[in-house]
Design an enzyme around this catalytic site. Structure first.
Site, mmCIF file in Angstrom:
data_model
loop_
_atom_site.group_PDB
_atom_site.id
_atom_site.type_symbol
_atom_site.label_atom_id
_atom_site.label_comp_id
_atom_site.label_asym_id
_atom_site.label_seq_id
_atom_site.Cartn_x
_atom_site.Cartn_y
_atom_site.Cartn_z
ATOM 1 N N GLY A 1 0.787 -1.233 0.000
ATOM 2 C CA GLY A 1 0.000 0.000 0.000
ATOM 3 C C GLY A 1 0.816 1.278 0.000
ATOM 4 N N GLY B 1 2.690 2.537 -2.445
ATOM 5 C CA GLY B 1 2.737 3.262 -3.723
ATOM 6 C C GLY B 1 3.710 2.703 -4.758
ATOM 7 C CE LYS B 2 5.360 -2.870 -3.179
ATOM 8 N NZ LYS B 2 4.535 -2.421 -2.071
ATOM 9 C CB SER B 3 1.199 -0.745 -8.296
ATOM 10 O OG SER B 3 1.485 -1.994 -7.743
ATOM 11 C CE1 TYR B 4 -1.038 7.530 -8.409
ATOM 12 C CE2 TYR B 4 1.157 8.290 -7.788
ATOM 13 C CZ TYR B 4 -0.123 8.551 -8.260
ATOM 14 O OH TYR B 4 -0.469 9.831 -8.591
ATOM 15 N N GLY C 1 4.318 -6.061 -2.102
ATOM 16 C CA GLY C 1 4.745 -5.378 -0.879
ATOM 17 C C GLY C 1 5.033 -6.325 0.264
ATOM 18 C CG ASP D 1 4.624 -3.070 -9.042
ATOM 19 O OD1 ASP D 1 5.041 -2.711 -7.918
ATOM 20 O OD2 ASP D 1 3.416 -3.115 -9.353
HETATM 21 N N1 ATP Z 1 1.707 9.293 -4.678
HETATM 22 C C1 ATP Z 1 0.438 8.901 -4.730
HETATM 23 N N2 ATP Z 1 -0.541 9.752 -5.072
HETATM 24 C C2 ATP Z 1 -1.797 9.365 -5.152
HETATM 25 N N3 ATP Z 1 -2.231 8.127 -4.878
HETATM 26 C C3 ATP Z 1 -1.313 7.231 -4.518
HETATM 27 C C4 ATP Z 1 0.071 7.544 -4.421
HETATM 28 N N4 ATP Z 1 0.747 6.462 -4.028
HETATM 29 C C5 ATP Z 1 -0.163 5.486 -3.894
HETATM 30 N N5 ATP Z 1 -1.396 5.934 -4.175
HETATM 31 C C6 ATP Z 1 -2.657 5.159 -4.112
HETATM 32 O O1 ATP Z 1 -2.560 4.333 -2.939
HETATM 33 C C7 ATP Z 1 -3.096 3.041 -3.211
HETATM 34 C C8 ATP Z 1 -2.026 1.988 -2.937
HETATM 35 O O2 ATP Z 1 -0.948 2.184 -3.807
HETATM 36 P P1 ATP Z 1 -0.239 1.027 -4.625
HETATM 37 O O3 ATP Z 1 -1.236 0.016 -5.091
HETATM 38 O O4 ATP Z 1 0.646 1.649 -5.608
HETATM 39 O O5 ATP Z 1 0.600 0.356 -3.434
HETATM 40 P P2 ATP Z 1 1.629 -0.846 -3.512
HETATM 41 O O6 ATP Z 1 2.815 -0.434 -2.736
HETATM 42 O O7 ATP Z 1 1.843 -1.251 -4.913
HETATM 43 O O8 ATP Z 1 0.833 -1.952 -2.711
HETATM 44 P P3 ATP Z 1 0.911 -3.569 -2.825
HETATM 45 O O9 ATP Z 1 2.261 -3.952 -2.371
HETATM 46 O O10 ATP Z 1 -0.150 -4.037 -1.889
HETATM 47 O O11 ATP Z 1 0.624 -3.908 -4.224
HETATM 48 C C9 ATP Z 1 -3.563 3.056 -4.654
HETATM 49 O O12 ATP Z 1 -4.939 3.316 -4.677
HETATM 50 C C10 ATP Z 1 -2.804 4.208 -5.279
HETATM 51 O O13 ATP Z 1 -3.495 4.775 -6.361
#
Ligand code: ATP
Length: 354
Positions: free
Chosen positions: A49, A51-54, A192, A189
């Site tokens: 959560g 923001g890696k995928s983001y 997490g 990617d």
């Molecule tokens: N910098 C940002 N600005 C706006 N929204 C963000 C940002 N970073 C993350 N988010 C939002 O937060 C949520 C979680 O982010 P994301 O899916 O990228 O996390 P992750 O690290 O990839 O999680 P996981 O490991 O569970 O896949 C998503 O809805 C994403 O759109």
């Protein structure tokens, strides 16, 4: 220590870092490396959560992340003499799956087999490879792969990645003949790191979480061993050291990117919430250790092209020698002719020596 630090939690804040800024700072370096003939890799690491995928993929339409922007950059500068192909895979529960062709022939374990080529390194057998000529084609592949990727809802993230995804572009450039370079760009990617007590996962999600953590531990282990390896001074001791790349599929596939032939960037994503203090600290420690790894990137030239270039240099050298020898001979011939002329013209019995 770090190269850049970004805050992307509040768009109104003066220190807010947009996706474009991240691309300008990090993505452009990847493009430069690729155009210079180097391998490049970007991977994101952080708790679920954060923001890696983001960061890597972004919001496809409004807020493109690094992967679409790097692809866009690649095709905006690409020349007629370049060609690219892309593969997109996920490592789900330690099995490799093709995200661009669902019905691939799996091994007994259910995934595709990873093998290692003595020169080009680890690769996935039977992974579909797609030739791409423009950004629209690669964008279609990204979207298809994203649809096929395994995600699920957890207490922390509605679209939590349950697998590690690796998007790889192989970029071949033929510049003035004979010069051909091949660059591999790994855009990764990671799933997490997660604690079952915060994500409240059970059953299949719990098993996925355990596998995610297992491969992240293996990644941590490779990183720590590499750091130790680089601090050892004697070659003998270095030879005795073993880097456990094959302990997980992830580290095996990223072997070149970790301590090998690649320009690699690690992005550590952390949450601003104080409840995540422990995870944030551990992510930063992980990143700080990774920073000590020294890679050895080299320009990847085709070996036959290298040989041709060597032969061409040899031909040029021999041509130069021939030219020097022929001008020397011309000079001698001229001098002989001149001395003959003077001999003929001098009074009887005396000869002019030149
Ligand atoms: N910098 C940002 N600005 C706006 N929204 C963000 C940002 N970073 C993350 N988010 C939002 O937060 C949520 C979680 O982010 P994301 O899916 O990228 O996390 P992750 O690290 O990839 O999680 P996981 O490991 O569970 O896949 C998503 O809805 C994403 O759109």
């Amino acid at each position: 220590s770090f190269d850049f630090s970004y805050d992307s939690s509040d768009p109104e804040s003066p220190s807010f870092a947009s996706q474009e800024k991240i691309f300008k700072d990090l993505g452009c370096d990847v493009l430069k490396a690729a155009f210079d003939g180097f391998n490049a890799c970007i991977f994101t690491y952080g708790q679920t959560g954060s923001g890696k995928s983001y960061t890597m993929m972004g919001n496809a339409v409004r807020n493109k992340g690094l992967i679409p922007r790097i692809c866009e950059g690649l095709f905006s500068e690409i020349s007629q003499r370049s060609k690219s192909d892309a593969v997109y895979l996920e490592i789900y529960n330690e099995r490799v799956q093709d995200l661009l062709r669902k019905n691939t022939t799996p091994t007994d374990s259910g995934g595709l087999r990873v093998r290692e080529h003595p020169r080009s390194g680890p690769y996935v057998q039977n992974l579909s490879r797609h030739l791409v000529h423009n950004y629209c084609q690669i964008e279609r592949l990204i979207l298809l792969g994203n649809v096929n990727r395994t995600t699920a809802t957890t207490d922390v993230n509605d679209f939590s990645s349950r697998s590690h995804a690796i998007f790889t572009i192989r970029f071949t450039q033929v510049t003035l003949l004979p010069c051909e370079t091949l660059s591999k760009i790994h855009l990764v990617d990671l799933a997490g790191s997660e604690r079952a007590d915060t994500t409240h996962t059970t059953g299949a999600r719990l098993k996925e979480g355990a596998n995610i953590n297992k491969s992240l531990v293996a990644l941590g282990c490779v990183i720590s061993t590499l750091v130790l390896f680089q601090n050892i001074e004697t070659t003998k001791k270095k030879k005795q050291m073993f880097i456990p790349y094959r302990d997980s599929v992830l580290t095996w596939l990223l072997k070149d990117s970790l301590g090998g032939n690649s320009k690699t960037t690690m992005i550590a994503t952390v949450s601003p919430a104080d409840v995540n203090y422990g995870e944030t600290l551990s992510t930063l420690q992980y990143a700080s250790r990774t920073r000590n790894i020294v890679n050895t990137p080299t320009v990847n030239e085709d070996s036959t092209v290298k040989t041709i270039r060597g032969l061409q240099a040899e031909v040029a050298r021999l041509q130069r020698l021939l030219e020097e020898a022929s001008s020397f001979l011309q000079n001698i011939a001229f001098q002989i002719m001149l001395s003959f002329y003077f001999c003929c013209r001098s009074p009887k019995g005396s000869c002019l020596a030149l």
